[in-house]
Design a protein around this motif. Structure first.
Motif, PDB file in Angstrom:
ATOM      1  N   LEU A  53      20.117  83.970  33.461  1.00  0.00           N
ATOM      2  CA  LEU A  53      20.699  82.678  33.063  1.00  0.00           C
ATOM      3  C   LEU A  53      19.651  81.778  32.421  1.00  0.00           C
ATOM      4  N   PHE A  54      18.453  81.716  33.009  1.00  0.00           N
ATOM      5  CA  PHE A  54      17.389  80.876  32.441  1.00  0.00           C
ATOM      6  C   PHE A  54      16.981  81.377  31.058  1.00  0.00           C
ATOM      7  N   THR A  55      16.860  82.689  30.908  1.00  0.00           N
ATOM      8  CA  THR A  55      16.481  83.259  29.608  1.00  0.00           C
ATOM      9  C   THR A  55      17.513  82.905  28.547  1.00  0.00           C
ATOM     10  N   THR A  56      18.784  83.068  28.893  1.00  0.00           N
ATOM     11  CA  THR A  56      19.857  82.728  27.951  1.00  0.00           C
ATOM     12  C   THR A  56      19.830  81.239  27.622  1.00  0.00           C
ATOM     13  N   TYR A  57      19.576  80.409  28.634  1.00  0.00           N
ATOM     14  CA  TYR A  57      19.489  78.959  28.408  1.00  0.00           C
ATOM     15  C   TYR A  57      18.382  78.635  27.420  1.00  0.00           C
ATOM     16  N   PHE A  58      17.198  79.244  27.603  1.00  0.00           N
ATOM     17  CA  PHE A  58      16.074  78.949  26.716  1.00  0.00           C
ATOM     18  C   PHE A  58      16.342  79.393  25.281  1.00  0.00           C
ATOM     19  N   VAL A  59      17.157  80.442  25.123  1.00  0.00           N
ATOM     20  CA  VAL A  59      17.538  80.890  23.771  1.00  0.00           C
ATOM     21  C   VAL A  59      18.445  79.863  23.104  1.00  0.00           C
ATOM     22  N   TYR A  60      19.388  79.307  23.877  1.00  0.00           N
ATOM     23  CA  TYR A  60      20.395  78.411  23.303  1.00  0.00           C
ATOM     24  C   TYR A  60      20.005  76.933  23.281  1.00  0.00           C
ATOM     25  N   VAL A  61      19.015  76.538  24.061  1.00  0.00           N
ATOM     26  CA  VAL A  61      18.732  75.110  24.218  1.00  0.00           C
ATOM     27  C   VAL A  61      18.377  74.435  22.892  1.00  0.00           C
ATOM     28  N   ASP A  62      17.683  75.149  22.017  1.00  0.00           N
ATOM     29  CA  ASP A  62      17.298  74.551  20.740  1.00  0.00           C
ATOM     30  C   ASP A  62      18.143  75.047  19.573  1.00  0.00           C
ATOM     31  N   ARG A  63      18.838  76.160  19.766  1.00  0.00           N
ATOM     32  CA  ARG A  63      19.566  76.753  18.638  1.00  0.00           C
ATOM     33  C   ARG A  63      21.077  76.648  18.748  1.00  0.00           C
ATOM     34  N   GLY A  64      21.570  76.477  19.978  1.00  0.00           N
ATOM     35  CA  GLY A  64      23.015  76.583  20.172  1.00  0.00           C
ATOM     36  C   GLY A  64      23.728  75.271  20.410  1.00  0.00           C
ATOM     37  N   VAL A  65      23.118  74.135  20.000  1.00  0.00           N
ATOM     38  CA  VAL A  65      23.755  72.837  20.242  1.00  0.00           C
ATOM     39  C   VAL A  65      24.964  72.643  19.339  1.00  0.00           C
ATOM     40  N   GLY A  66      24.857  73.061  18.080  1.00  0.00           N
ATOM     41  CA  GLY A  66      25.973  72.920  17.139  1.00  0.00           C
ATOM     42  C   GLY A  66      26.407  71.477  16.996  1.00  0.00           C
ATOM     43  N   ASN A  67      27.712  71.241  17.102  1.00  0.00           N
ATOM     44  CA  ASN A  67      28.239  69.876  17.000  1.00  0.00           C
ATOM     45  C   ASN A  67      28.314  69.168  18.347  1.00  0.00           C
ATOM     46  N   GLY A  68      27.932  69.849  19.408  1.00  0.00           N
ATOM     47  CA  GLY A  68      28.016  69.260  20.744  1.00  0.00           C
ATOM     48  C   GLY A  68      26.789  68.427  21.081  1.00  0.00           C
ATOM     49  N   PRO A  69      26.824  67.736  22.212  1.00  0.00           N
ATOM     50  CA  PRO A  69      25.692  66.902  22.618  1.00  0.00           C
ATOM     51  C   PRO A  69      24.506  67.742  23.090  1.00  0.00           C
ATOM     52  N   ALA A  70      23.310  67.195  22.911  1.00  0.00           N
ATOM     53  CA  ALA A  70      22.094  67.824  23.425  1.00  0.00           C
ATOM     54  C   ALA A  70      21.849  67.331  24.851  1.00  0.00           C
ATOM     55  N   GLY A  71      20.930  67.986  25.540  1.00  0.00           N
ATOM     56  CA  GLY A  71      20.624  67.599  26.903  1.00  0.00           C
ATOM     57  C   GLY A  71      20.170  66.153  27.024  1.00  0.00           C
ATOM     58  N   SER A  72      19.363  65.716  26.068  1.00  0.00           N
ATOM     59  CA  SER A  72      18.848  64.339  26.112  1.00  0.00           C
ATOM     60  C   SER A  72      19.960  63.301  26.013  1.00  0.00           C
ATOM     61  N   GLU A  73      21.118  63.705  25.477  1.00  0.00           N
ATOM     62  CA  GLU A  73      22.243  62.777  25.320  1.00  0.00           C
ATOM     63  C   GLU A  73      23.142  62.718  26.558  1.00  0.00           C
ATOM     64  N   ILE A  74      23.119  63.749  27.381  1.00  0.00           N
ATOM     65  CA  ILE A  74      24.059  63.787  28.517  1.00  0.00           C
ATOM     66  C   ILE A  74      23.390  63.744  29.886  1.00  0.00           C
ATOM     67  N   PHE A  75      22.116  64.104  29.971  1.00  0.00           N
ATOM     68  CA  PHE A  75      21.453  64.127  31.278  1.00  0.00           C
ATOM     69  C   PHE A  75      21.199  62.710  31.775  1.00  0.00           C
ATOM     70  N   GLU A  76      21.460  62.490  33.066  1.00  0.00           N
ATOM     71  CA  GLU A  76      21.183  61.200  33.712  1.00  0.00           C
ATOM     72  C   GLU A  76      20.172  61.431  34.824  1.00  0.00           C
ATOM     73  N   LEU A  77      19.072  60.699  34.801  1.00  0.00           N
ATOM     74  CA  LEU A  77      17.978  60.934  35.740  1.00  0.00           C
ATOM     75  C   LEU A  77      18.363  60.616  37.188  1.00  0.00           C
TER      76      LEU A  77
END
Length: 199
Positions: free
Chosen positions: A37-61
């Motif tokens: 799961l982590f490996t797949t996440y690291f593959v998609y985190v920068d390439r698979g955002v598309g038209n959806g929100p990025a982590g910086s836009e949805i994560f709340e500390l």
């Protein structure tokens, strides 16, 4: 099986020792699941955002920090439960297990809130590759915690019914290994998904 008084109760029979060894092997398989799961996440985190929100836009500390505090505290309390078990203080053991499960339930409640927040922000399984693997990774961990809650309740019930013996001690110790494993996985999620995603 014969009780060996030189060993902690959870290791005191051959069957108990094999159960613990078998569970370590099971945790090895679980590590591979989360590594995938982590490996797949690291593959998609920068390439698979598309038209959806990025982590910086949805994560709340704030909720993530509270989740982390709850889960790490529960790791401490399950350790206290095992210590109480080893000195034959059954009431203290059960008390610490109940506190552990309450902390775990608090964690799950916040994770449900988090998923609702993501949904309202447009982050669903269908939005993008990034949101799909994010929700899958978080959901897999959350499902493991939820399973742990039911498992812990069953162990408490068995201990109340049958007392502390080699079998219930073995189950309790194996449960503590499982709970610590979930905490370690959360540290990876917190560090490499949330903190990295907020930068």
């Amino acid at each position: 099986m014969k009780h060996d008084s030189n060993l902690p109760l959870e290791y005191s029979t051959e069957t108990n020792e094999m159960n613990i060894l078998g569970f370590w092997i099971f945790l090895g398989a679980e590590i591979m699941l989360f590594a995938t799961l982590f490996t797949t996440y690291f593959v998609y985190v920068d390439r698979g955002v598309g038209n959806g929100p990025a982590g910086s836009e949805i994560f709340e500390l704030t909720p993530v920090m509270i989740e982390t505090i709850l889960l790490l505290t529960s790791s401490f309390t399950i350790g206290l439960a095992v210590h109480a078990m080893r000195i034959n203080r059954v009431k203290a053991m059960i008390g610490f297990m109940i506190v552990t499960l309450l902390l775990g339930a608090g964690f799950i409640s916040l994770e449900v809130y988090e998923f609702i927040h993501y949904y309202h922000e447009g982050a669903t399984l269908q939005t993008s590759g990034f949101t799909a693997i994010l929700l899958t990774t978080l959901g897999t961990h959350g499902a493991h915690v939820t399973l742990g809650l039911f498992w812990g309740i069953m162990i408490i019930i068995q201990t109340l019914r049958n007392g502390l013996n080699a079998r219930t001690a073995n189950k309790s110790f194996i449960f503590s290994l499982y709970w610590h494993f979930l905490d370690v996985m959360w540290i990876f999620i917190f560090s490499f998904i949330y903190l990295k995603g907020m930068m």
